[in-house]
Design a protein around this motif. Structure first.
Motif, PDB file in Angstrom:
ATOM      1  N   GLY A   1      54.645  11.167  50.547  1.00  0.00           N
ATOM      2  CA  GLY A   1      53.521  11.587  50.588  1.00  0.00           C
ATOM      3  C   GLY A   1      52.372  10.717  49.771  1.00  0.00           C
ATOM      4  O   GLY A   1      51.050  11.163  49.850  1.00  0.00           O
ATOM      5  N   LYS A   2      52.739   9.545  49.455  1.00  0.00           N
ATOM      6  CA  LYS A   2      51.745   8.643  48.727  1.00  0.00           C
ATOM      7  C   LYS A   2      51.693   7.241  49.681  1.00  0.00           C
ATOM      8  O   LYS A   2      52.626   6.854  50.717  1.00  0.00           O
ATOM      9  CB  LYS A   2      52.582   8.102  47.447  1.00  0.00           C
ATOM     10  N   TYR A   3      50.573   6.674  49.863  1.00  0.00           N
ATOM     11  CA  TYR A   3      50.044   5.862  50.781  1.00  0.00           C
ATOM     12  C   TYR A   3      50.271   4.395  50.134  1.00  0.00           C
ATOM     13  O   TYR A   3      50.035   4.067  48.895  1.00  0.00           O
ATOM     14  CB  TYR A   3      48.543   5.680  51.223  1.00  0.00           C
ATOM     15  N   PHE A   4      50.991   3.307  50.875  1.00  0.00           N
ATOM     16  CA  PHE A   4      51.263   2.210  50.405  1.00  0.00           C
ATOM     17  C   PHE A   4      50.441   1.338  51.190  1.00  0.00           C
ATOM     18  O   PHE A   4      51.139   0.306  51.762  1.00  0.00           O
ATOM     19  CB  PHE A   4      52.706   1.996  50.425  1.00  0.00           C
ATOM     20  N   SER A   5      49.325   1.596  51.934  1.00  0.00           N
ATOM     21  CA  SER A   5      48.568   0.661  52.711  1.00  0.00           C
ATOM     22  C   SER A   5      47.183   1.170  52.227  1.00  0.00           C
ATOM     23  O   SER A   5      46.785   1.863  51.941  1.00  0.00           O
ATOM     24  CB  SER A   5      48.782   0.717  54.200  1.00  0.00           C
ATOM     25  N   PHE A   6      46.152   0.134  52.522  1.00  0.00           N
ATOM     26  CA  PHE A   6      44.779   0.385  52.371  1.00  0.00           C
ATOM     27  C   PHE A   6      43.936  -0.257  53.622  1.00  0.00           C
ATOM     28  O   PHE A   6      44.259  -1.707  53.533  1.00  0.00           O
ATOM     29  CB  PHE A   6      44.523   0.082  50.837  1.00  0.00           C
ATOM     30  N   TYR A   7      42.837   0.157  53.879  1.00  0.00           N
ATOM     31  CA  TYR A   7      41.941  -0.524  54.728  1.00  0.00           C
ATOM     32  C   TYR A   7      40.740  -0.786  54.237  1.00  0.00           C
ATOM     33  O   TYR A   7      40.198   0.080  53.762  1.00  0.00           O
ATOM     34  CB  TYR A   7      41.958   0.384  55.916  1.00  0.00           C
ATOM     35  N   LEU A   8      40.419  -2.153  54.315  1.00  0.00           N
ATOM     36  CA  LEU A   8      39.196  -2.684  53.686  1.00  0.00           C
ATOM     37  C   LEU A   8      38.284  -2.356  54.581  1.00  0.00           C
ATOM     38  O   LEU A   8      38.199  -2.913  55.654  1.00  0.00           O
ATOM     39  CB  LEU A   8      39.414  -4.219  53.193  1.00  0.00           C
ATOM     40  N   ARG A   9      37.074  -1.879  53.981  1.00  0.00           N
ATOM     41  CA  ARG A   9      35.704  -2.132  54.795  1.00  0.00           C
ATOM     42  C   ARG A   9      35.220  -3.189  54.962  1.00  0.00           C
ATOM     43  O   ARG A   9      35.317  -3.841  53.716  1.00  0.00           O
ATOM     44  CB  ARG A   9      34.996  -0.806  54.410  1.00  0.00           C
ATOM     45  N   HIS A  10      34.402  -3.630  55.741  1.00  0.00           N
ATOM     46  CA  HIS A  10      33.720  -5.094  56.038  1.00  0.00           C
ATOM     47  C   HIS A  10      32.402  -4.945  56.612  1.00  0.00           C
ATOM     48  O   HIS A  10      32.305  -4.242  57.225  1.00  0.00           O
ATOM     49  CB  HIS A  10      34.853  -6.214  56.335  1.00  0.00           C
ATOM     50  N   HIS A  11      31.839  -5.938  56.074  1.00  0.00           N
ATOM     51  CA  HIS A  11      30.315  -6.146  56.862  1.00  0.00           C
ATOM     52  C   HIS A  11      29.833  -7.289  56.583  1.00  0.00           C
ATOM     53  O   HIS A  11      30.336  -8.259  55.988  1.00  0.00           O
ATOM     54  CB  HIS A  11      29.233  -4.958  55.964  1.00  0.00           C
ATOM     55  N   ALA A  12      28.638  -7.669  57.467  1.00  0.00           N
ATOM     56  CA  ALA A  12      27.955  -9.190  57.445  1.00  0.00           C
ATOM     57  C   ALA A  12      27.059  -9.295  56.389  1.00  0.00           C
ATOM     58  O   ALA A  12      26.415  -8.305  55.974  1.00  0.00           O
ATOM     59  CB  ALA A  12      27.404  -9.472  58.753  1.00  0.00           C
ATOM     60  N   VAL A  13      27.193 -10.738  55.882  1.00  0.00           N
ATOM     61  CA  VAL A  13      25.975 -10.963  54.667  1.00  0.00           C
ATOM     62  C   VAL A  13      25.388 -12.340  55.437  1.00  0.00           C
ATOM     63  O   VAL A  13      25.971 -13.242  55.601  1.00  0.00           O
ATOM     64  CB  VAL A  13      26.600 -11.217  53.453  1.00  0.00           C
ATOM     65  N   LEU A  14      24.071 -12.362  55.620  1.00  0.00           N
ATOM     66  CA  LEU A  14      23.452 -13.434  56.021  1.00  0.00           C
ATOM     67  C   LEU A  14      23.325 -14.369  55.197  1.00  0.00           C
ATOM     68  O   LEU A  14      22.670 -14.125  53.849  1.00  0.00           O
ATOM     69  CB  LEU A  14      22.139 -12.770  56.667  1.00  0.00           C
ATOM     70  N   LYS A  15      23.400 -15.810  55.440  1.00  0.00           N
ATOM     71  CA  LYS A  15      23.102 -16.794  54.310  1.00  0.00           C
ATOM     72  C   LYS A  15      22.191 -17.880  55.021  1.00  0.00           C
ATOM     73  O   LYS A  15      22.837 -18.881  55.597  1.00  0.00           O
ATOM     74  CB  LYS A  15      24.318 -17.486  53.933  1.00  0.00           C
ATOM     75  N   PRO A  16      21.013 -17.544  55.388  1.00  0.00           N
ATOM     76  CA  PRO A  16      20.275 -18.416  56.328  1.00  0.00           C
ATOM     77  C   PRO A  16      20.147 -19.792  55.624  1.00  0.00           C
ATOM     78  O   PRO A  16      19.926 -20.741  56.378  1.00  0.00           O
ATOM     79  CB  PRO A  16      18.819 -17.772  56.170  1.00  0.00           C
ATOM     80  N   ASP A  17      20.228 -20.095  54.315  1.00  0.00           N
ATOM     81  CA  ASP A  17      20.345 -21.425  53.839  1.00  0.00           C
ATOM     82  C   ASP A  17      21.611 -22.396  53.817  1.00  0.00           C
ATOM     83  O   ASP A  17      21.540 -23.217  53.515  1.00  0.00           O
ATOM     84  CB  ASP A  17      19.887 -21.546  52.167  1.00  0.00           C
ATOM     85  N   SER A  18      22.460 -21.537  54.071  1.00  0.00           N
ATOM     86  CA  SER A  18      23.808 -22.272  54.314  1.00  0.00           C
ATOM     87  C   SER A  18      23.836 -23.293  55.264  1.00  0.00           C
ATOM     88  O   SER A  18      23.394 -23.151  56.636  1.00  0.00           O
ATOM     89  CB  SER A  18      25.050 -21.036  54.375  1.00  0.00           C
ATOM     90  N   LYS A  19      24.244 -24.496  55.147  1.00  0.00           N
ATOM     91  CA  LYS A  19      24.509 -25.391  56.259  1.00  0.00           C
ATOM     92  C   LYS A  19      25.829 -25.515  56.886  1.00  0.00           C
ATOM     93  O   LYS A  19      26.114 -25.956  58.082  1.00  0.00           O
ATOM     94  CB  LYS A  19      24.483 -26.672  55.580  1.00  0.00           C
ATOM     95  N   THR A  20      26.801 -24.352  56.358  1.00  0.00           N
ATOM     96  CA  THR A  20      28.101 -24.179  57.209  1.00  0.00           C
ATOM     97  C   THR A  20      28.286 -22.836  57.669  1.00  0.00           C
ATOM     98  O   THR A  20      28.235 -22.838  58.906  1.00  0.00           O
ATOM     99  CB  THR A  20      29.160 -24.608  56.305  1.00  0.00           C
ATOM    100  N   THR A  21      28.325 -21.810  57.111  1.00  0.00           N
ATOM    101  CA  THR A  21      28.559 -20.430  57.524  1.00  0.00           C
ATOM    102  C   THR A  21      27.477 -19.636  57.078  1.00  0.00           C
ATOM    103  O   THR A  21      27.105 -19.339  56.033  1.00  0.00           O
ATOM    104  CB  THR A  21      29.646 -19.919  56.933  1.00  0.00           C
ATOM    105  N   LYS A  22      26.511 -19.541  58.414  1.00  0.00           N
ATOM    106  CA  LYS A  22      25.204 -18.436  57.939  1.00  0.00           C
ATOM    107  C   LYS A  22      25.411 -17.154  57.824  1.00  0.00           C
ATOM    108  O   LYS A  22      24.884 -16.242  57.370  1.00  0.00           O
ATOM    109  CB  LYS A  22      24.164 -18.691  58.988  1.00  0.00           C
ATOM    110  N   VAL A  23      26.670 -16.817  58.517  1.00  0.00           N
ATOM    111  CA  VAL A  23      27.237 -15.364  58.352  1.00  0.00           C
ATOM    112  C   VAL A  23      28.469 -15.408  57.872  1.00  0.00           C
ATOM    113  O   VAL A  23      29.306 -16.000  58.200  1.00  0.00           O
ATOM    114  CB  VAL A  23      27.229 -14.706  59.978  1.00  0.00           C
ATOM    115  N   ARG A  24      28.496 -14.336  56.761  1.00  0.00           N
ATOM    116  CA  ARG A  24      29.859 -14.193  56.013  1.00  0.00           C
ATOM    117  C   ARG A  24      30.494 -12.898  56.265  1.00  0.00           C
ATOM    118  O   ARG A  24      29.421 -11.985  56.073  1.00  0.00           O
ATOM    119  CB  ARG A  24      29.639 -14.689  54.564  1.00  0.00           C
ATOM    120  N   VAL A  25      31.649 -12.900  55.896  1.00  0.00           N
ATOM    121  CA  VAL A  25      32.017 -11.285  56.098  1.00  0.00           C
ATOM    122  C   VAL A  25      32.384 -11.175  54.557  1.00  0.00           C
ATOM    123  O   VAL A  25      33.034 -11.770  53.906  1.00  0.00           O
ATOM    124  CB  VAL A  25      33.465 -11.469  57.025  1.00  0.00           C
ATOM    125  N   VAL A  26      31.992  -9.992  54.239  1.00  0.00           N
ATOM    126  CA  VAL A  26      32.313  -9.521  52.947  1.00  0.00           C
ATOM    127  C   VAL A  26      33.293  -8.272  53.058  1.00  0.00           C
ATOM    128  O   VAL A  26      32.929  -7.174  53.710  1.00  0.00           O
ATOM    129  CB  VAL A  26      30.981  -8.980  52.133  1.00  0.00           C
TER     130      VAL A  26
END
Length: 333
Positions: A168-193
């Motif tokens: 009856g106890k859970y030994f897994s977990f689902y992480l929720r994720h969303h996008a964060v924009l980094k317009p000034d970044s020269k490499t990755t302008k969209v990051r996953v959080v």
């Protein structure tokens, strides 16, 4: 400043000037000239209010002033910090390819006292919302490509869509994720959080059942000031520092996510195999592993070991260059 009328005679000085600006009267005072009378033009005004804090005595203010200039004392490790360090030393190992494998520092009360509940339905709802945002905003289109890179680099792999439940106890977990924009970044302008603080159905999140770990990063100001002593300086960073470190196989199920590889494909279940930013213990595990790398490499690469230990702030390096020999010789796998 508002004062009583009984003080007016004590602040006024000899001197009176009529017709100032056509309609005002100027009266001299110990604070300067005071203007009074009707206004014929629109003016901007502001007021200042001074409130005395009875809790701050002069002695307290002086003490706090000097404390700002003092070098901070070393923090005393707590029992939780000692637990994390003992667990790290006992369980961390290095694979043949040079990468380290660490264990997540679960609290001893998990899962008997604090237990996780199901988390997949809420994670799926969050992911569908992210997909709708990607469809509406063109700048978020690289989001799927960033997550696809996790698969390409073997930083995540498919897993079962069934949550792990025992007694009856859970030994897994689902992480929720969303996008964060980094317009000034020269490499990755969209990051996953990734968010490990979202509650499962039991009202407990993954971060609730994990120790955060002690703070290990160097003082940023000291790292910058030390670099000012050098004639030649270089700066760099460790690429994907957190994702260079793997977690135990049985702990990877606590870092599950949902992701659709293509617009026409189904939503699939994946588990993240590396240290994941967003999990509260990730900074501790990453920096502690960097320290271990420096110690393990000290004999063969003493200068590189010193740089990682004393001249690195998280994943940013600021150190000196030897103009005759520019090489560190240390490869971070």
């Amino acid at each position: 400043m508002v004062i009583g009328s009984d003080l007016i005679p004590q602040i006024l000085l000899p001197g009176l000037k009529p017709n100032v600006g056509g309609s005002l009267i100027a009266q001299n005072s110990i604070f300067g000239w005071i203007l009074s009378g009707p206004l014929t033009e629109r003016v901007s005004t502001f007021s200042t209010q001074i409130v005395e804090n009875p809790g701050d005595s002069l002695n307290d203010l002086l003490r706090r002033f000097w404390e700002q200039e003092e070098v901070p004392a070393e923090s005393i490790p707590t029992d939780d910090d000692a637990f994390c360090e003992e667990l790290y030393q006992r369980t961390t190992f290095r694979r043949e390819d040079g990468r380290y494998v660490v264990k997540l520092p679960f609290k001893p009360s998990f899962p008997e006292t604090i237990a996780l509940g199901h988390s997949r339905p809420a994670a799926q709802q969050q992911y569908l919302s992210v997909e709708r945002s990607i469809e509406k905003r063109a700048e978020l289109q690289p989001y799927s490509k960033v997550l696809g890179e996790y698969i390409t680099l073997n930083h995540m792999e498919p897993c079962s869509s069934h949550e792990i439940v025992r007694d009856g106890k859970y030994f897994s977990f689902y992480l929720r994720h969303h996008a964060v924009l980094k317009p000034d970044s020269k490499t990755t302008k969209v990051r996953v959080v990734f968010n490990a603080s979202k509650l499962s159905h039991s009202g407990i999140s993954l971060n609730d059942v994990l120790h955060t770990g002690p703070v290990l990063q160097n003082d940023l100001m000291l790292v910058i000031l030390k670099s000012r002593l050098y004639r030649y300086v270089f700066n760099g960073d460790i690429e994907k520092m957190y994702r260079q470190i793997y977690v135990y196989d049985e702990d990877q199920d606590f870092q599950r996510i949902l992701f659709r590889r293509s617009q026409q494909g189904p939503i699939e279940d994946f588990k993240l195999k590396t240290v994941t930013f967003g999990v509260n213990c990730a900074p501790y595990l990453a920096i502690r592993t960097l320290q271990k790398l420096a110690k393990d490499s000290q004999e063969g690469y003493p200068r590189s070991s010193e740089i990682l230990t004393k001249e690195t702030y998280v994943d940013d390096i600021l150190s000196r260059i030897n103009p005759r020999v520019f090489t560190t010789g240390l490869r971070y796998p």
